[in-house]
Scaffold this motif. Structure first.
Motif, mmCIF file in Angstrom:
data_model
loop_
_atom_site.group_PDB
_atom_site.id
_atom_site.type_symbol
_atom_site.label_atom_id
_atom_site.label_comp_id
_atom_site.label_asym_id
_atom_site.label_seq_id
_atom_site.Cartn_x
_atom_site.Cartn_y
_atom_site.Cartn_z
ATOM 1 N N VAL A 170 0.818 -1.212 0.000
ATOM 2 C CA VAL A 170 0.000 0.000 0.000
ATOM 3 C C VAL A 170 0.854 1.264 0.000
ATOM 4 O O VAL A 170 0.552 2.236 -0.707
ATOM 5 N N ASN A 171 1.943 1.282 0.783
ATOM 6 C CA ASN A 171 2.739 2.505 0.902
ATOM 7 C C ASN A 171 3.536 2.832 -0.356
ATOM 8 O O ASN A 171 4.158 3.889 -0.446
ATOM 9 N N LYS A 172 3.535 1.935 -1.336
ATOM 10 C CA LYS A 172 4.236 2.191 -2.597
ATOM 11 C C LYS A 172 3.279 2.491 -3.750
ATOM 12 O O LYS A 172 3.695 2.590 -4.896
ATOM 13 N N MET A 173 2.000 2.633 -3.439
ATOM 14 C CA MET A 173 0.987 2.826 -4.473
ATOM 15 C C MET A 173 0.444 4.254 -4.470
ATOM 16 O O MET A 173 0.249 4.866 -3.424
ATOM 17 N N THR A 174 0.182 4.757 -5.679
ATOM 18 C CA THR A 174 -0.482 6.045 -5.874
ATOM 19 C C THR A 174 -1.788 5.807 -6.618
ATOM 20 O O THR A 174 -1.830 5.016 -7.560
ATOM 21 N N ILE A 175 -2.841 6.475 -6.175
ATOM 22 C CA ILE A 175 -4.132 6.386 -6.851
ATOM 23 C C ILE A 175 -4.350 7.656 -7.661
ATOM 24 O O ILE A 175 -4.286 8.763 -7.129
ATOM 25 N N GLN A 176 -4.591 7.478 -8.951
ATOM 26 C CA GLN A 176 -4.864 8.603 -9.852
ATOM 27 C C GLN A 176 -6.323 8.552 -10.265
ATOM 28 O O GLN A 176 -6.813 7.517 -10.715
ATOM 29 N N LEU A 177 -7.006 9.668 -10.109
ATOM 30 C CA LEU A 177 -8.423 9.746 -10.465
ATOM 31 C C LEU A 177 -8.597 10.748 -11.591
ATOM 32 O O LEU A 177 -8.159 11.903 -11.496
ATOM 33 N N SER A 178 -9.230 10.304 -12.687
ATOM 34 C CA SER A 178 -9.501 11.161 -13.846
ATOM 35 C C SER A 178 -11.006 11.368 -13.960
ATOM 36 O O SER A 178 -11.764 10.393 -14.008
ATOM 37 N N ARG A 179 -11.402 12.634 -14.025
ATOM 38 C CA ARG A 179 -12.843 12.944 -14.117
ATOM 39 C C ARG A 179 -13.033 14.217 -14.937
ATOM 40 O O ARG A 179 -12.520 15.276 -14.582
ATOM 41 N N ASN A 180 -13.749 14.095 -16.042
ATOM 42 C CA ASN A 180 -14.097 15.258 -16.867
ATOM 43 C C ASN A 180 -12.873 16.093 -17.252
ATOM 44 O O ASN A 180 -12.901 17.314 -17.213
ATOM 45 N N GLY A 181 -11.787 15.409 -17.613
ATOM 46 C CA GLY A 181 -10.588 16.104 -18.039
ATOM 47 C C GLY A 181 -9.684 16.575 -16.920
ATOM 48 O O GLY A 181 -8.626 17.146 -17.175
ATOM 49 N N ILE A 182 -10.058 16.353 -15.679
ATOM 50 C CA ILE A 182 -9.253 16.742 -14.520
ATOM 51 C C ILE A 182 -8.597 15.496 -13.943
ATOM 52 O O ILE A 182 -9.258 14.476 -13.750
ATOM 53 N N VAL A 183 -7.298 15.574 -13.677
ATOM 54 C CA VAL A 183 -6.552 14.435 -13.152
ATOM 55 C C VAL A 183 -5.883 14.853 -11.847
ATOM 56 O O VAL A 183 -5.242 15.905 -11.771
ATOM 57 N N ALA A 184 -6.052 14.038 -10.814
ATOM 58 C CA ALA A 184 -5.413 14.290 -9.523
ATOM 59 C C ALA A 184 -4.901 12.969 -8.973
ATOM 60 O O ALA A 184 -5.411 11.897 -9.320
ATOM 61 N N SER A 185 -3.879 13.059 -8.112
ATOM 62 C CA SER A 185 -3.254 11.856 -7.558
ATOM 63 C C SER A 185 -3.073 12.005 -6.060
ATOM 64 O O SER A 185 -2.854 13.109 -5.549
ATOM 65 N N GLN A 186 -3.151 10.874 -5.382
ATOM 66 C CA GLN A 186 -2.908 10.813 -3.943
ATOM 67 C C GLN A 186 -2.286 9.458 -3.610
ATOM 68 O O GLN A 186 -2.624 8.445 -4.234
ATOM 69 N N PRO A 187 -1.378 9.416 -2.636
ATOM 70 C CA PRO A 187 -0.905 8.107 -2.169
ATOM 71 C C PRO A 187 -2.075 7.291 -1.630
ATOM 72 O O PRO A 187 -2.956 7.824 -0.941
#
Length: 392
Positions: free
Chosen positions: A218-235
């Motif tokens: 888990v501590n080596k993973m990043t979650i990227q969320l794409s929605r309506n052309g907007i992309v953000a990431s969080q550990p």
């Protein structure tokens, strides 16, 4: 004797050539002096001495946006009908039903005898699939816009259309088959796929769980969320530990699980020259130096450690001037200079965060170039002596 004089003459003639070429002796990169001269020779590149004040300013100005901040109020994330969804519609009328109901013997008696209760049901309406234009067709109500609306809103629209035609109509709309509201989950997960959304309001961790979780720690993973052309990431670790980051999902969201998506490059007089991956939870300068084995004792200039970075102007604050050069994407080329001879630097290094695509470089100590020159002179001298001895 003539041969010896010729050899001495050749040696004397070779020395100026060696002196003129000593600046071009082999090296792994620019010298610390040449990098420090950037500040005066090229005002377009910002040279910053990394100290406690600068490190504190960078931490204060660098405020990473969270999923909750980027994607807004969770209350707006309602489950909406989409094209291709199949709807189940039930329409009821109060007695005496006139449009959809049918009078039974009991209801006929109730029409003449108010004390006898009567009931009526809706006519059977086939399930309706939302077409490509987002419409459905309801008897006596006509075409109704369904896509992009909630079942309750569609029911209210049907009631409004039937008012005056049916006797006190009551409508219930539910989604019988969800074909449009899905979330795509891909990346370092056990089984990529689509997760259908329901009125429950599935959240980010529900999507990860629906595909069997992630493959890596888990501590080596990043979650990227794409929605309506907007992309953000969080550990992923942040999403798990902070309920506010486990936001509700919307139709057509793309959730990508990335394994160690960040890296920095170590070049110059380090014990290791390589591109080094690091985990989503981040890495400090002190940890980065440890992972590459630190500096080479016999080569490194401890006052010549540099971090090359394309920095966000907002992070630098007042350091940015009108003369500061910007890249096409609005970044500032910055060189952070680190003086490892100062003991206080080690405390700064514990809090200074390495960023993705940073380049860590350490120049050779000035004495190293002198030693190289002496080695060349020595090799030349011994060669001349050998030639002289052979000539005798």
């Amino acid at each position: 004797m003539a041969n010896r004089r010729w050899i001495r003459t050749a040696a004397l003639l070779a020395i100026p050539t060696l002196l003129s070429s000593c600046a071009s002796l082999g090296s792994s990169g620019p010298s610390g002096k040449s990098i420090r001269s950037v500040k005066t020779e090229n005002a377009g590149i910002t040279l910053v001495d990394l100290n406690e004040q600068v490190a504190r300013q960078i931490v204060q100005n660098r405020q990473p946006q969270t999923f909750a901040q980027v994607f807004g109020d969770p209350m707006t994330n309602r489950y909406l009908i989409g094209r291709g969804d199949v709807l189940d519609i039930a329409i009821w009328e109060a007695p005496p039903a006139a449009l959809f109901g049918s009078l039974s013997a009991g209801s006929a008696l109730a029409a003449t005898t108010p004390s006898v209760p009567s009931t009526s049901r809706s006519a059977d309406i086939p399930q309706q699939m939302v077409d490509g234009t987002g419409q459905i067709s309801v008897p006596f109500a006509g075409s109704i816009t369904a896509a992009g609306r909630t079942p309750k809103q569609v029911a209210q629209d049907i009631v409004a259309r039937l008012r005056g035609k049916a006797h006190d109509p009551q409508v219930i709309v539910r989604i019988a088959s969800n074909q449009a509201a899905n979330v795509t989950v891909v990346g370092e997960v056990n089984k990529s796929g689509l997760m259908p959304l329901t009125a429950k309001g599935e959240r980010l961790l529900d999507a990860i769980a629906s595909v069997g979780g992630v493959k890596q720690p888990v501590n080596k993973m990043t979650i990227q969320l794409s929605r309506n052309g907007i992309v953000a990431s969080q550990p992923l670790a942040n999403v798990i530990s902070s309920p506010a980051e486990n936001i509700p999902l919307q139709a057509n969201d793309v959730v990508t699980a990335l394994y160690q998506p960040y890296s920095f490059q170590a070049l110059g007089a380090f014990n290791i020259n390589a591109e080094v991956d690091f985990e989503a939870t981040g890495l400090t300068l002190a940890q980065a130096l440890g992972r590459i084995g630190g500096l080479q004792d016999n080569r490194a200039d401890i006052k010549g450690v540099f971090i090359f970075r394309l920095e966000d102007p907002a992070t630098l604050g007042g350091i940015v001037t009108p003369a500061t050069r910007m890249t096409p994407d609005g970044k500032v080329p910055v060189i952070y200079r680190v003086d490892m001879s100062n003991p206080a630097t080690f405390f700064v290094a514990q809090g200074f965060r390495i960023q993705n695509k940073d380049i860590l470089y350490v120049s050779n100590a000035p004495l190293v170039d002198i030693q190289k020159f002496v080695s060349v002179i020595s090799a030349m001298a011994f060669s001349i002596v050998s030639i002289g001895n052979a000539a005798n």
